[in-house]
Design a protein around this motif. Structure first.
Motif, PDB file in Angstrom:
ATOM      1  N   MET A  33       0.824  -1.198   0.000  1.00 23.75           N
ATOM      2  CA  MET A  33       0.000   0.000   0.000  1.00 23.75           C
ATOM      3  C   MET A  33       0.863   1.255   0.000  1.00 23.75           C
ATOM      4  N   GLU A  36       2.333   1.828  -3.492  1.00 26.30           N
ATOM      5  CA  GLU A  36       1.323   2.303  -4.444  1.00 26.30           C
ATOM      6  C   GLU A  36       0.955   3.762  -4.190  1.00 26.30           C
ATOM      7  N   LYS A  37       0.784   4.108  -2.918  1.00 23.20           N
ATOM      8  CA  LYS A  37       0.412   5.484  -2.570  1.00 23.20           C
ATOM      9  C   LYS A  37       1.577   6.444  -2.824  1.00 23.20           C
ATOM     10  N   GLN A  40       1.831   7.947  -6.296  1.00 25.32           N
ATOM     11  CA  GLN A  40       0.863   9.003  -6.593  1.00 25.32           C
ATOM     12  C   GLN A  40       1.298  10.372  -6.064  1.00 25.32           C
ATOM     13  N   THR A  41       2.288  10.419  -5.174  1.00 22.61           N
ATOM     14  CA  THR A  41       2.760  11.698  -4.632  1.00 22.61           C
ATOM     15  C   THR A  41       3.766  12.385  -5.544  1.00 22.61           C
ATOM     16  N   ARG A  58       5.399  -2.580  -6.215  1.00 21.93           N
ATOM     17  CA  ARG A  58       4.635  -3.168  -5.112  1.00 21.93           C
ATOM     18  C   ARG A  58       5.287  -4.448  -4.614  1.00 21.93           C
ATOM     19  N   GLU A 186      -7.233   1.685   2.765  1.00 23.31           N
ATOM     20  CA  GLU A 186      -6.973   2.126   1.391  1.00 23.31           C
ATOM     21  C   GLU A 186      -7.634   3.480   1.131  1.00 23.31           C
ATOM     22  N   VAL A 189      -5.865   6.357   3.726  1.00 18.50           N
ATOM     23  CA  VAL A 189      -4.458   6.746   3.580  1.00 18.50           C
ATOM     24  C   VAL A 189      -4.327   7.735   2.427  1.00 18.50           C
ATOM     25  N   GLU A 190      -4.083   8.995   2.756  1.00 17.19           N
ATOM     26  CA  GLU A 190      -3.979  10.065   1.762  1.00 17.19           C
ATOM     27  C   GLU A 190      -2.680  10.836   1.994  1.00 17.19           C
ATOM     28  N   ALA A 261       0.254   6.851   5.696  1.00 19.32           N
ATOM     29  CA  ALA A 261       0.260   8.038   4.842  1.00 19.32           C
ATOM     30  C   ALA A 261       1.592   8.782   4.952  1.00 19.32           C
ATOM     31  N   ALA A 264       4.218   6.928   2.970  1.00 19.42           N
ATOM     32  CA  ALA A 264       4.104   7.142   1.536  1.00 19.42           C
ATOM     33  C   ALA A 264       4.617   8.524   1.145  1.00 19.42           C
ATOM     34  N   SER A 265       4.292   9.541   1.953  1.00 14.95           N
ATOM     35  CA  SER A 265       4.775  10.897   1.663  1.00 14.95           C
ATOM     36  C   SER A 265       6.295  10.964   1.716  1.00 14.95           C
TER      37      SER A 265
END
Length: 268
Positions: A33, A36-37, A40-41, A58, A186, A189-190, A261, A264-265
């Motif tokens: 996850m 994948e996230k 997108q950043t 992944r 899913e 998580v932003e 989150a 991912a950032s």
């Protein structure tokens, strides 16, 4: 352009089935996850490059767990409290200095900040060499170790609750809770847009200090989630049932989402 994984992924999966399962930060679901996230950043053209190879990333994000040297592989954590009290100013940001001060055995207390730096430098070198397969491999690996640093129990010597009678908390919080609430997570998580990071080691230490503080709250939430149950009188396989996980999720799902989150950032 997409880089497709070769047959070693099938072999790795087979080995995973046959060998005992090691302690894994976030479990496979969480690591995938984050990868994948994180994609997108990214800004273009990096985003286009990595979106095209997202399936590979992944899977590469879980590879370091398949290749662990053992259940306590120091590349995946740093026991901050082994160096004193928060905010852990006694830890040198230079790994060689810690070893010189405390001896080579200090490595057993973890080295994830320096592992992140090593992988990051390998990623930079791969970009400079225009070696796309190596870029993707290093990027996926970097994703794994940055995600590890965001796991609360990867920043404390009480990494499995073993020092407080809460053994098994590592997998309950980081793997089982994620698997049981994957759909909700899913959506929750932003991560924020990727920002330039001047010093990966400094970032890792900042993350680990936060992780340590979160670990204290995770331990407390686990104790609260078993309130009213006599663990000594309950069979081990029945101690942590659906009721326990519902209680734990009510207390911890927001924290799990925020750490995923943030991972991912930071990866972005």
């Amino acid at each position: 352009m997409s880089f497709h994984p070769n047959l070693r992924w099938g072999a790795a999966a087979l080995v995973l089935v046959l060998l005992p399962t090691p302690v894994q930060a976030w479990g496979f679901a969480g690591h995938r996850m984050v990868a994948e996230k994180a994609v997108q950043t990214l800004p273009d053209p990096l985003r286009r490059l990595f979106v095209a190879s997202a399936p590979y990333l992944r899977e590469q994000a879980i590879t370091p767990d398949l290749q662990r040297s053992g259940p306590s592989d120091p590349d995946h954590f740093l026991d901050m409290d082994a160096y004193g009290a928060y905010p852990f100013e006694a830890i040198s940001r230079v790994e060689a200095e810690n070893i010189a001060r405390r001896g080579k055995d200090v490595t057993a207390k973890g080295r994830v900040p320096w592992k992140i730096d090593e992988v990051y430098r390998g990623l930079v070198a791969a970009f400079r060499a225009r070696d796309l397969p190596r870029v993707l491999e290093r990027a996926g690996t970097l994703c794994h170790f940055i995600a590890d640093a965001h796991v609360p129990l990867h920043a404390t010597d009480n990494y499995d609750g073993q020092l407080t009678g809460q053994r098994g908390l590592h997998s309950r919080w980081e793997s089982d809770l994620v698997e049981r609430n994957r759909v909700q997570l899913e959506a929750a998580v932003e991560p924020s847009a990727a920002q330039r990071v001047p010093d990966p080691v400094a970032l890792a230490f900042e993350v680990l200090r936060d992780s340590y503080l979160h670990s204290l709250q995770v331990l407390a939430a686990d104790r609260q989630s078993v309130t009213g149950r006599d663990l000594a009188e309950t069979a081990e396989d029945e101690r942590y049932d659906d009721e326990y996980y519902s209680r734990l999720a009510a207390r911890e799902e927001t924290r799990v989402a925020s750490r995923l989150a943030a991972a991912a950032s930071a990866t972005g």
